[in-house]
Write a protein that holds these residues in place. Structure first.
Motif, PDB file in Angstrom:
ATOM      1  N   ARG A  14     -10.180  29.913   6.831  1.00  0.00           N
ATOM      2  CA  ARG A  14      -9.888  29.253   5.565  1.00  0.00           C
ATOM      3  C   ARG A  14      -8.411  29.053   5.258  1.00  0.00           C
ATOM      4  O   ARG A  14      -8.058  28.117   4.516  1.00  0.00           O
ATOM      5  CB  ARG A  14     -10.501  30.070   4.402  1.00  0.00           C
ATOM      6  CG  ARG A  14     -11.989  30.082   4.404  1.00  0.00           C
ATOM      7  CD  ARG A  14     -12.575  28.665   4.306  1.00  0.00           C
ATOM      8  NE  ARG A  14     -12.069  27.942   3.147  1.00  0.00           N
ATOM      9  CZ  ARG A  14     -11.749  26.651   3.165  1.00  0.00           C
ATOM     10  NH1 ARG A  14     -11.852  25.944   4.262  1.00  0.00           N
ATOM     11  NH2 ARG A  14     -11.309  26.077   2.065  1.00  0.00           N
ATOM     12  N   ARG A  15      -7.537  29.865   5.787  1.00  0.00           N
ATOM     13  CA  ARG A  15      -6.155  29.808   5.322  1.00  0.00           C
ATOM     14  C   ARG A  15      -5.494  28.467   5.630  1.00  0.00           C
ATOM     15  O   ARG A  15      -4.856  27.868   4.752  1.00  0.00           O
ATOM     16  CB  ARG A  15      -5.339  30.952   5.933  1.00  0.00           C
ATOM     17  CG  ARG A  15      -3.952  31.057   5.309  1.00  0.00           C
ATOM     18  CD  ARG A  15      -3.211  32.314   5.731  1.00  0.00           C
ATOM     19  NE  ARG A  15      -2.000  32.441   4.935  1.00  0.00           N
ATOM     20  CZ  ARG A  15      -1.938  33.015   3.754  1.00  0.00           C
ATOM     21  NH1 ARG A  15      -3.033  33.531   3.215  1.00  0.00           N
ATOM     22  NH2 ARG A  15      -0.813  33.074   3.079  1.00  0.00           N
ATOM     23  N   TYR A  32      -5.544  37.023   2.716  1.00  0.00           N
ATOM     24  CA  TYR A  32      -6.856  36.947   2.074  1.00  0.00           C
ATOM     25  C   TYR A  32      -7.643  38.241   2.254  1.00  0.00           C
ATOM     26  O   TYR A  32      -8.643  38.445   1.561  1.00  0.00           O
ATOM     27  CB  TYR A  32      -7.686  35.804   2.668  1.00  0.00           C
ATOM     28  CG  TYR A  32      -7.208  34.409   2.352  1.00  0.00           C
ATOM     29  CD1 TYR A  32      -6.045  34.171   1.607  1.00  0.00           C
ATOM     30  CD2 TYR A  32      -7.927  33.302   2.788  1.00  0.00           C
ATOM     31  CE1 TYR A  32      -5.617  32.884   1.336  1.00  0.00           C
ATOM     32  CE2 TYR A  32      -7.518  32.007   2.515  1.00  0.00           C
ATOM     33  CZ  TYR A  32      -6.349  31.804   1.791  1.00  0.00           C
ATOM     34  OH  TYR A  32      -5.942  30.521   1.529  1.00  0.00           O
ATOM     35  N   LYS A  70     -15.908  26.239  -0.301  1.00  0.00           N
ATOM     36  CA  LYS A  70     -15.691  26.283   1.150  1.00  0.00           C
ATOM     37  C   LYS A  70     -15.414  27.718   1.598  1.00  0.00           C
ATOM     38  O   LYS A  70     -15.850  28.137   2.682  1.00  0.00           O
ATOM     39  CB  LYS A  70     -14.529  25.368   1.546  1.00  0.00           C
ATOM     40  CG  LYS A  70     -14.860  23.887   1.561  1.00  0.00           C
ATOM     41  CD  LYS A  70     -13.687  23.080   2.100  1.00  0.00           C
ATOM     42  CE  LYS A  70     -14.022  21.609   2.242  1.00  0.00           C
ATOM     43  NZ  LYS A  70     -12.884  20.832   2.808  1.00  0.00           N
ATOM     44  N   ASP A  71     -14.690  28.489   0.786  1.00  0.00           N
ATOM     45  CA  ASP A  71     -14.466  29.905   1.089  1.00  0.00           C
ATOM     46  C   ASP A  71     -15.800  30.636   1.181  1.00  0.00           C
ATOM     47  O   ASP A  71     -16.029  31.444   2.086  1.00  0.00           O
ATOM     48  CB  ASP A  71     -13.616  30.563  -0.002  1.00  0.00           C
ATOM     49  CG  ASP A  71     -12.177  30.064  -0.056  1.00  0.00           C
ATOM     50  OD1 ASP A  71     -11.759  29.348   0.876  1.00  0.00           O
ATOM     51  OD2 ASP A  71     -11.486  30.386  -1.039  1.00  0.00           O
ATOM     52  N   TYR A 129     -12.638  35.393   8.759  1.00  0.00           N
ATOM     53  CA  TYR A 129     -12.767  34.628   7.508  1.00  0.00           C
ATOM     54  C   TYR A 129     -11.419  34.040   7.117  1.00  0.00           C
ATOM     55  O   TYR A 129     -11.315  32.855   6.785  1.00  0.00           O
ATOM     56  CB  TYR A 129     -13.312  35.525   6.390  1.00  0.00           C
ATOM     57  CG  TYR A 129     -12.970  35.004   5.014  1.00  0.00           C
ATOM     58  CD1 TYR A 129     -13.573  33.845   4.519  1.00  0.00           C
ATOM     59  CD2 TYR A 129     -12.026  35.644   4.217  1.00  0.00           C
ATOM     60  CE1 TYR A 129     -13.242  33.345   3.258  1.00  0.00           C
ATOM     61  CE2 TYR A 129     -11.692  35.163   2.964  1.00  0.00           C
ATOM     62  CZ  TYR A 129     -12.290  34.008   2.489  1.00  0.00           C
ATOM     63  OH  TYR A 129     -11.950  33.511   1.250  1.00  0.00           O
ATOM     64  N   GLU A 130     -10.381  34.850   7.164  1.00  0.00           N
ATOM     65  CA  GLU A 130      -9.057  34.339   6.787  1.00  0.00           C
ATOM     66  C   GLU A 130      -8.606  33.238   7.738  1.00  0.00           C
ATOM     67  O   GLU A 130      -8.054  32.220   7.315  1.00  0.00           O
ATOM     68  CB  GLU A 130      -8.026  35.470   6.752  1.00  0.00           C
ATOM     69  CG  GLU A 130      -6.637  34.975   6.388  1.00  0.00           C
ATOM     70  CD  GLU A 130      -5.729  36.059   5.853  1.00  0.00           C
ATOM     71  OE1 GLU A 130      -4.559  35.751   5.561  1.00  0.00           O
ATOM     72  OE2 GLU A 130      -6.175  37.211   5.702  1.00  0.00           O
ATOM     73  N   THR A 187     -21.122  33.384  -4.097  1.00  0.00           N
ATOM     74  CA  THR A 187     -20.923  34.362  -3.027  1.00  0.00           C
ATOM     75  C   THR A 187     -22.042  35.396  -3.028  1.00  0.00           C
ATOM     76  O   THR A 187     -22.578  35.759  -1.974  1.00  0.00           O
ATOM     77  CB  THR A 187     -19.567  35.067  -3.184  1.00  0.00           C
ATOM     78  OG1 THR A 187     -18.523  34.097  -3.238  1.00  0.00           O
ATOM     79  CG2 THR A 187     -19.302  36.004  -2.020  1.00  0.00           C
ATOM     80  N   LEU A 189     -11.409  35.408  -2.563  1.00  0.00           N
ATOM     81  CA  LEU A 189     -12.052  34.093  -2.495  1.00  0.00           C
ATOM     82  C   LEU A 189     -11.633  33.268  -3.712  1.00  0.00           C
ATOM     83  O   LEU A 189     -11.320  33.806  -4.773  1.00  0.00           O
ATOM     84  CB  LEU A 189     -13.582  34.206  -2.499  1.00  0.00           C
ATOM     85  CG  LEU A 189     -14.296  34.446  -1.168  1.00  0.00           C
ATOM     86  CD1 LEU A 189     -14.272  35.907  -0.812  1.00  0.00           C
ATOM     87  CD2 LEU A 189     -15.734  33.955  -1.241  1.00  0.00           C
ATOM     88  N   ASN A 219      -6.988  25.559   3.439  1.00  0.00           N
ATOM     89  CA  ASN A 219      -6.522  25.644   2.054  1.00  0.00           C
ATOM     90  C   ASN A 219      -5.063  25.218   1.942  1.00  0.00           C
ATOM     91  O   ASN A 219      -4.682  24.471   1.032  1.00  0.00           O
ATOM     92  CB  ASN A 219      -6.687  27.069   1.525  1.00  0.00           C
ATOM     93  CG  ASN A 219      -8.132  27.424   1.249  1.00  0.00           C
ATOM     94  OD1 ASN A 219      -8.949  26.556   0.940  1.00  0.00           O
ATOM     95  ND2 ASN A 219      -8.466  28.694   1.371  1.00  0.00           N
TER      96      ASN A 219
END
Length: 389
Positions: A336-337, A276, A304-305, A332-333, A18, A284, A340
């Motif tokens: 990815r949420r 997140y 991936k995050d 972002y959330e 990151t 992350l 995941n």
């Protein structure tokens, strides 16, 4: 008081990746970590902690200029993945099915972290603070104020938690969790093998849990033995010679003869953060989600995050928007949420299906494996998704 765009707590694989990813966007980063990874020497024994690095994760590490050094140290590519319960239901996935040279690499976690740290040392926009830790932080309207163990004071626009499954930053931010502990534990076992380096990783399922083989460079392998907690506690107490005998009795004959070099056991847990992002705090990797390791997707989800956060920030910067605005962080959330959660639920479905000894369910799941071999399009799509291509 030192000022940075971002502070990242946790300098492991995900946190270090990151830091480099965000520095490539021109952001200044403080990377805060308690422990420094041990240097590499070719004569060292293999570490117990290894990861199956997907093609997508490899591409990220290449982008960060870290993969080149990792490959020079030691990695083991694999082209095939075998899965079965009964031998008649054996199913194999091959890199040729998705027009790739390999499906991934087995790599020691420490070497990934170490290579990323070497790149960080060359990056003026990242300041590594090690050993150090966050004692407290306060969120204000336009920034966060951090106090470190070293008594340093930092001011940042966002605070990124990449400090693992027991994230202190997540707890200090008041972000809750949902999840549970699985009935099984897992043992990691490094072995010397009678066979030369292989290009396949495989997993055979039993009602007590699967046994798996991850190929390592040379005549070595990393074995994973899932079992009930009480049985793994017994196995953990055995000498290496005694454990070798147990492996030869319980693992499939295709493993061949092995000699145990090192071993360690860990609990299996599922954890998913309720959010997140909270204010200017971002989660992350394992700080946001831990997954059943059946398919080795844990660190790949973390990477991936990393890629998603970089992409969201880059889009905002490119459009002249505030990369640290609440709407940007929410994107972002959103990115990815669901992904995941889908992978976590899929692994739980596999875990539940194969840990049940009901004869009907056993017949159904073995039929499903056999059917997978007769549906090449579906098989290749699932493989491509898992590899991130």
């Amino acid at each position: 008081m030192e000022k940075f765009d971002c502070a990242i707590v946790g300098g492991g694989m995900v946190g270090a990746a990151t830091a480099l990813s965000l520095s490539q966007l021109g952001l200044t980063v403080a990377l805060i970590e308690k422990y420094q990874p041990k240097d590499f020497a070719p004569e060292q024994d293999f570490d117990l902690r290894v990861s199956a690095i997907s093609l997508a994760s490899q591409h990220l590490l290449e982008q960060l200029n870290a993969w080149q050094q990792i490959a020079r140290w030691r990695v083991c590519p694999y082209r095939r993945l075998g899965v079965w319960e009964l031998q008649s239901s054996y199913t194999e996935f091959n890199a040729d099915e998705i027009n790739q040279t390999h499906l991934g690499h087995i790599v020691e976690n420490r070497l990934i972290q170490l290579s990323l740290w070497q790149q960080i040392e060359k990056t003026p926009r990242v300041k590594l603070m090690c050993p150090d830790a966050v004692i407290s932080f306060e969120q204000n309207e336009d920034c966060l104020a951090l106090t470190l163990e070293s008594e340093k004071q930092l001011q940042v626009k966002v605070l990124i938690a990449a400090d693992g499954a027991n994230s202190q930053i997540r707890q200090k931010a008041g972000i809750g969790l949902t999840g549970w502990d699985y009935a099984q534990d897992a043992m990691l076992i490094n072995v010397k093998t009678e066979t030369s380096q292989q290009d396949i990783t495989w997993q055979q399922f039993f009602p007590t849990g699967p046994v798996a083989m991850l190929p390592m460079p040379g005549k070595h392998a990393s074995l994973v033995w899932y079992h009930q907690k009480q049985e793994l506690a017994r196995l953990s107490q055995l000498t290496n010679e005694q454990l070798t005998n147990e492996i030869n009795q319980h693992f499939p004959p295709r493993l061949g003869q092995v000699q145990v070099v090192d071993k360690g056991a860990f609990s299996l847990t599922r954890r998913h953060a309720n959010q997140y992002v909270k204010g200017r705090v971002i989660l992350l990797g394992d700080a946001a989600h831990t997954i059943n390791p059946l398919a080795g997707q844990g660190v790949n989800l973390g990477f991936k995050d990393v890629k998603a956060l970089q992409t969201v920030f880059a889009k905002a910067i490119g459009e002249g928007q505030a990369w640290h605005a609440s709407d940007t962080l929410a994107n972002y959330e959103k990115a990815r949420r669901y992904d995941n959660l889908l992978m976590m639920s899929t692994m739980d479905a596999f875990y539940s299906a194969f840990s049940n000894d009901n004869p009907l369910l056993k017949a159904v799941r073995n039929f499903g494996l056999m059917a997978a071999n007769k549906a090449p399009l579906l098989k290749s799509k699932a493989l491509a998704y898992a590899c991130g291509v």
